[in-house]
Design a protein around this motif. Sequence first.
Motif, PDB file in Angstrom:
ATOM      1  N   ILE A  43       0.836  -1.209   0.000  1.00  0.00           N
ATOM      2  CA  ILE A  43       0.000   0.000   0.000  1.00  0.00           C
ATOM      3  C   ILE A  43       0.867   1.254   0.000  1.00  0.00           C
ATOM      4  O   ILE A  43       0.549   2.244  -0.670  1.00  0.00           O
ATOM      5  CB  ILE A  43      -0.949   0.002   1.216  1.00  0.00           C
ATOM      6  N   ASN A  44       1.954   1.225   0.753  1.00  0.00           N
ATOM      7  CA  ASN A  44       2.872   2.368   0.742  1.00  0.00           C
ATOM      8  C   ASN A  44       3.311   2.703  -0.677  1.00  0.00           C
ATOM      9  O   ASN A  44       3.338   3.876  -1.088  1.00  0.00           O
ATOM     10  CB  ASN A  44       4.105   2.070   1.605  1.00  0.00           C
ATOM     11  N   GLU A  45       3.653   1.671  -1.439  1.00  0.00           N
ATOM     12  CA  GLU A  45       4.153   1.882  -2.800  1.00  0.00           C
ATOM     13  C   GLU A  45       3.035   2.245  -3.764  1.00  0.00           C
ATOM     14  O   GLU A  45       3.183   3.145  -4.595  1.00  0.00           O
ATOM     15  CB  GLU A  45       4.883   0.614  -3.266  1.00  0.00           C
ATOM     16  N   GLN A  46       1.890   1.564  -3.654  1.00  0.00           N
ATOM     17  CA  GLN A  46       0.770   1.854  -4.554  1.00  0.00           C
ATOM     18  C   GLN A  46       0.259   3.280  -4.396  1.00  0.00           C
ATOM     19  O   GLN A  46      -0.050   3.960  -5.379  1.00  0.00           O
ATOM     20  CB  GLN A  46      -0.377   0.885  -4.279  1.00  0.00           C
TER      21      GLN A  46
ATOM     22  N   ASP B 243       8.152   1.361   4.595  1.00  0.00           N
ATOM     23  CA  ASP B 243       8.280   2.820   4.505  1.00  0.00           C
ATOM     24  C   ASP B 243       7.491   3.563   5.577  1.00  0.00           C
ATOM     25  O   ASP B 243       7.791   4.702   5.905  1.00  0.00           O
ATOM     26  CB  ASP B 243       7.814   3.299   3.130  1.00  0.00           C
ATOM     27  N   GLY B 244       6.460   2.935   6.092  1.00  0.00           N
ATOM     28  CA  GLY B 244       5.616   3.544   7.120  1.00  0.00           C
ATOM     29  C   GLY B 244       4.529   2.575   7.509  1.00  0.00           C
ATOM     30  O   GLY B 244       4.256   1.603   6.787  1.00  0.00           O
ATOM     31  N   VAL B 245       3.889   2.838   8.652  1.00  0.00           N
ATOM     32  CA  VAL B 245       2.887   1.899   9.166  1.00  0.00           C
ATOM     33  C   VAL B 245       1.490   2.506   9.214  1.00  0.00           C
ATOM     34  O   VAL B 245       0.536   1.966   8.651  1.00  0.00           O
ATOM     35  CB  VAL B 245       3.279   1.392  10.576  1.00  0.00           C
ATOM     36  N   CYS B 246       1.327   3.627   9.908  1.00  0.00           N
ATOM     37  CA  CYS B 246      -0.026   4.058  10.279  1.00  0.00           C
ATOM     38  C   CYS B 246      -0.903   4.418   9.084  1.00  0.00           C
ATOM     39  O   CYS B 246      -2.082   4.039   9.043  1.00  0.00           O
ATOM     40  CB  CYS B 246       0.030   5.199  11.299  1.00  0.00           C
ATOM     41  N   GLU B 247      -0.362   5.138   8.091  1.00  0.00           N
ATOM     42  CA  GLU B 247      -1.191   5.512   6.949  1.00  0.00           C
ATOM     43  C   GLU B 247      -1.631   4.289   6.156  1.00  0.00           C
ATOM     44  O   GLU B 247      -2.814   4.140   5.811  1.00  0.00           O
ATOM     45  CB  GLU B 247      -0.431   6.487   6.048  1.00  0.00           C
ATOM     46  N   ALA B 248      -0.691   3.394   5.879  1.00  0.00           N
ATOM     47  CA  ALA B 248      -1.021   2.187   5.116  1.00  0.00           C
ATOM     48  C   ALA B 248      -1.998   1.307   5.876  1.00  0.00           C
ATOM     49  O   ALA B 248      -2.933   0.743   5.300  1.00  0.00           O
ATOM     50  CB  ALA B 248       0.262   1.417   4.793  1.00  0.00           C
ATOM     51  N   ALA B 249      -1.801   1.184   7.190  1.00  0.00           N
ATOM     52  CA  ALA B 249      -2.684   0.340   8.000  1.00  0.00           C
ATOM     53  C   ALA B 249      -4.107   0.895   8.013  1.00  0.00           C
ATOM     54  O   ALA B 249      -5.083   0.134   7.933  1.00  0.00           O
ATOM     55  CB  ALA B 249      -2.146   0.226   9.418  1.00  0.00           C
TER      56      ALA B 249
END
Length: 367
Positions: free
Chosen positions: A311-314, A330-336
């Motif tokens: 999701i980070n990449e998409q 690359d990160g957790v909270c936004e993608a989650a």
Amino acid sequence: MKTAIVVLRDQGLRTACRIIEKWPEEEPTLLYLHRRLEGQKRIHETEEPAPCCDPYYFSELKEVLPELWEGSSLLIFIMATGIVVRHIAPYLQGKDRDPAVLVLDEKGEFVISLLSGHLGGANAWAKSVAQWIHAQPVITTATDVQGLTAPDEYARRFGWSVEPLSGLKEVNSLLLEQGYLKVWTDCLPEEHPLRQDPYYHFLKDKDKEHAQLWVTTEQLAAQHERIQGKSRPLHLVPRIFGIGVGCRRGVSREQVMEAIEGSLKQIGISPKSIQGLYSIELKADEAGIIEAARILGIPFHTFSSQEIQSINEQQGLRPSEYVKEKIGVDGVCEAASLLGTSQGELVLPKQKWNGVTVAISKAKSMW
């Protein structure tokens, strides 16, 4: 959802087996039988073995009722209504906490919706069970008798919160007296089923102060005042937001709650509108997040590193070199938060708090 069917006599066991035979496979069902029925394989010698699940046995109903009341969302008693009323009376707490209760006569001719008809779903279950065994559903809630769908029934269907519960009596009375309710919303799409109900008249923004029912995800604290001497409207709060959480190992629930509450205030949405907390699988045992979810009364779900990074990449989400170095994404909270809302809309990008990061997304669909 956990269902328990409670039977006292052999005639009732036959009816219980008819219900279980039709029960949805994905719904766990437990059968509780009086000790006098222990070892009974058939109702009569000429019949095939009853198609029932393995039962639990009890000597007196009062022995098992506390456990059943606490652990079940639906209780089906096959016995006299008076027995049920006398036994459950000490356990009644409120329509938002009591399980749905059905009562059937032993022959299975009538299915009575006894308790939690709307929020608990007893009315809907009474109709389903009656259809399965060709019985007569007995539903006495006034709105249903008049062919109206109460606000708390819509809340149950769509998993919405009701604020305040004490306002339900007044609003349901208005629905019965007027034959309709005046409704204002800032979040329901035009195609939503509630908008299609002819007994719910939706008002424009300029007329919102005249509404008797609000369907909103806004913070409710500022709306508790009385408007021109009238009682404030009842609120139905759709759970359409997902909160993504990242954190340092060992953060407290207080830190997590501070981050969540502060982020909700930033965009003015109610804690009741949150459908769940989401994070990466490495945080599945993080006590602070688990406790925060418990306090909020919502589930906590985690996703694999591969799902998070995809999701980070998409989505081209903002990367963090520190997070990438520590856990490989690359990160957790936004993608989650996006994964938790089935790749909805990011409405609050990553916010940094004391050892906690939070992001909020809105689901695409409301049902």
